[in-house]
Design a protein around this motif. Structure first.
Motif, PDB file in Angstrom:
ATOM      1  N   LEU A  74       1.000  -1.087   0.032  1.00  8.69           N
ATOM      2  CA  LEU A  74      -0.001  -0.118   0.054  1.00  8.69           C
ATOM      3  C   LEU A  74       0.801   1.292  -0.001  1.00  8.69           C
ATOM      4  CD1 LEU A  74      -2.699  -1.020   2.455  1.00  8.69           C
ATOM      5  CD2 LEU A  74      -2.954  -0.871  -0.044  1.00  8.69           C
ATOM      6  N   PRO A  75       0.277   2.309  -0.582  1.00  5.95           N
ATOM      7  CA  PRO A  75       1.257   3.584  -0.662  1.00  5.95           C
ATOM      8  C   PRO A  75       1.358   4.195   0.544  1.00  5.95           C
ATOM      9  CG  PRO A  75      -0.831   3.917  -1.780  1.00  5.95           C
ATOM     10  CD  PRO A  75      -0.785   2.309  -1.454  1.00  5.95           C
ATOM     11  N   GLN A 119      -5.603  12.552   4.722  1.00  4.53           N
ATOM     12  CA  GLN A 119      -6.103  11.135   5.394  1.00  4.53           C
ATOM     13  C   GLN A 119      -7.503  10.711   4.585  1.00  4.53           C
ATOM     14  OE1 GLN A 119      -7.150  11.582   9.530  1.00  4.53           O
ATOM     15  NE2 GLN A 119      -5.227  12.503  10.192  1.00  4.53           N
ATOM     16  N   PHE A 120      -8.242  11.640   4.039  1.00  3.76           N
ATOM     17  CA  PHE A 120      -9.424  11.094   2.882  1.00  3.76           C
ATOM     18  C   PHE A 120      -8.490  10.432   1.986  1.00  3.76           C
ATOM     19  CE2 PHE A 120     -12.514  12.378   0.018  1.00  3.76           C
ATOM     20  CZ  PHE A 120     -13.434  11.590   0.307  1.00  3.76           C
ATOM     21  N   PHE A 121      -7.690  11.255   1.209  1.00  2.84           N
ATOM     22  CA  PHE A 121      -7.293  10.906  -0.031  1.00  2.84           C
ATOM     23  C   PHE A 121      -6.259   9.178   0.313  1.00  2.84           C
ATOM     24  CE2 PHE A 121      -7.083  15.149  -1.907  1.00  2.84           C
ATOM     25  CZ  PHE A 121      -8.492  15.103  -2.575  1.00  2.84           C
ATOM     26  N   SER A 122      -5.734   9.286   1.331  1.00  2.97           N
ATOM     27  CA  SER A 122      -4.971   8.205   1.701  1.00  2.97           C
ATOM     28  C   SER A 122      -5.970   6.871   1.939  1.00  2.97           C
ATOM     29  CB  SER A 122      -4.158   8.293   3.046  1.00  2.97           C
ATOM     30  OG  SER A 122      -3.361   9.327   2.930  1.00  2.97           O
ATOM     31  N   MET A 125      -7.052   5.669  -1.444  1.00  2.00           N
ATOM     32  CA  MET A 125      -5.878   4.677  -1.940  1.00  2.00           C
ATOM     33  C   MET A 125      -5.752   3.332  -1.267  1.00  2.00           C
ATOM     34  SD  MET A 125      -4.703   6.625  -4.553  1.00  2.00           S
ATOM     35  CE  MET A 125      -3.481   5.619  -4.861  1.00  2.00           C
ATOM     36  N   ALA A 126      -6.075   3.277  -0.134  1.00  2.00           N
ATOM     37  CA  ALA A 126      -6.073   2.034   0.615  1.00  2.00           C
ATOM     38  C   ALA A 126      -7.348   1.187   0.475  1.00  2.00           C
ATOM     39  CB  ALA A 126      -5.950   2.258   2.102  1.00  2.00           C
ATOM     40  N   LEU A 168      -6.461  14.695  -6.475  1.00  2.00           N
ATOM     41  CA  LEU A 168      -6.173  13.407  -5.963  1.00  2.00           C
ATOM     42  C   LEU A 168      -5.258  13.003  -7.467  1.00  2.00           C
ATOM     43  CD1 LEU A 168      -5.964  10.895  -4.436  1.00  2.00           C
ATOM     44  CD2 LEU A 168      -8.217  10.090  -5.657  1.00  2.00           C
ATOM     45  N   GLU A 169      -5.759  12.971  -8.697  1.00  2.00           N
ATOM     46  CA  GLU A 169      -4.821  12.714 -10.026  1.00  2.00           C
ATOM     47  C   GLU A 169      -3.522  13.392  -9.656  1.00  2.00           C
ATOM     48  OE1 GLU A 169      -7.449  13.659 -12.995  1.00  2.00           O
ATOM     49  OE2 GLU A 169      -8.386  11.764 -13.076  1.00  2.00           O
ATOM     50  N   ARG A 170      -3.542  14.595  -9.304  1.00  2.00           N
ATOM     51  CA  ARG A 170      -2.226  15.220  -9.410  1.00  2.00           C
ATOM     52  C   ARG A 170      -1.267  14.797  -8.328  1.00  2.00           C
ATOM     53  NH1 ARG A 170      -0.699  19.373 -12.252  1.00  2.00           N
ATOM     54  NH2 ARG A 170      -2.564  19.802 -12.916  1.00  2.00           N
ATOM     55  N   LEU A 171      -2.031  14.283  -7.127  1.00  2.00           N
ATOM     56  CA  LEU A 171      -1.228  13.636  -5.923  1.00  2.00           C
ATOM     57  C   LEU A 171      -0.601  12.423  -6.568  1.00  2.00           C
ATOM     58  CD1 LEU A 171      -3.623  14.550  -2.933  1.00  2.00           C
ATOM     59  CD2 LEU A 171      -1.338  15.538  -3.285  1.00  2.00           C
ATOM     60  N   ILE A 172      -1.304  11.682  -7.239  1.00  2.00           N
ATOM     61  CA  ILE A 172      -0.768  10.294  -7.681  1.00  2.00           C
ATOM     62  C   ILE A 172       0.248  10.331  -8.903  1.00  2.00           C
ATOM     63  CG2 ILE A 172      -1.352   8.233  -9.099  1.00  2.00           C
ATOM     64  CD1 ILE A 172      -4.293   8.299  -7.597  1.00  2.00           C
TER      65      ILE A 172
END
Length: 218
Positions: A74-75, A119-122, A125-126, A168-172
């Protein structure tokens, strides 16, 4: 307090400008057209054949991959610094999607709010699950210049997506870019920062193959 007031003022200004443009369109001398006709035309143009067997295989492969993943794969959780860096690269005054969240709202978030957002974005991803509203696009039909506005085919669609989804796409992208850049061929110029197809054309013109083709023609 001033940041909150500025944010509200920006939202109000955007709303007034949008309302003004809508009123100008409604009061124009263009002939009336059916919005359902435009929507039907756009759906027909965008409709692509679906291979249900292939899509089923992709879903099964995705489930198998997720089952094989361990917690170690997991990232890492996103940080507030990553959120701030990604927000700085977002275009201001971007039209929002169905969630009506503007870039200016996110830029004016305080540290606690940005910590919650990371935390929401994480968690997304999880859990491999995103909000359903992010999967919807607000499609706006824009008249093609110089065309008959009475025909449904003379409108092109513009899709407005969720600003949070774009963030979120930019974070990834920030996470995977260093790794992906090391794997890509140096000859690939499309969709890469600092590269262009002009370099491809230049390399092609200077290549031995191009010289050989030119000599054979002469």
């Amino acid at each position: 307090m001033m940041r909150y007031i500025n944010c509200c003022f920006t939202y109000l200004l955007t709303y007034l400008l949008t309302y003004s443009v809508a009123q100008q369109v409604n009061m124009s001398t263009h002939p009336s057209f059916s919005t359902n006709a435009v929507a039907t035309h756009l759906i027909q143009v965008a409709k692509a054949p679906h291979d249900k067997k292939f899509e089923r295989q992709l879903r099964m492969q995705g489930r198998t991959l997720l089952q094989q993943m361990s917690d170690k794969s997991l990232p890492h959780q996103f940080t507030e610094e990553e959120i701030s860096a990604a927000l700085q690269k977002m275009k201001p005054a971007t039209a929002p999607g169905y969630d009506n969240i503007h870039v200016e709202f996110l830029n004016n978030l305080r540290p606690k709010a940005r910590n919650w957002l990371s935390q929401f974005f994480s968690r997304i991803m999880a859990t491999h699950s995103i909000p359903k509203i992010w999967k919807k696009a607000k499609v706006i039909a824009v008249e093609k210049p110089g065309k008959d506005p009475g025909l449904a085919a003379n409108y092109r669609p513009i899709s407005l997506l969720s600003v949070c989804y774009k963030l979120l796409e930019r974070l990834i992208l920030q996470r995977i870019s260093p790794t992906v850049e090391g794997l890509l061929s140096p000859d690939q110029d499309g969709f890469r920062k600092g590269q262009s197809t002009c370099k491809v054309v230049t390399r092609l013109l200077l290549s031995p193959f191009s010289s050989k083709m030119h000599s054979s023609r002469t």
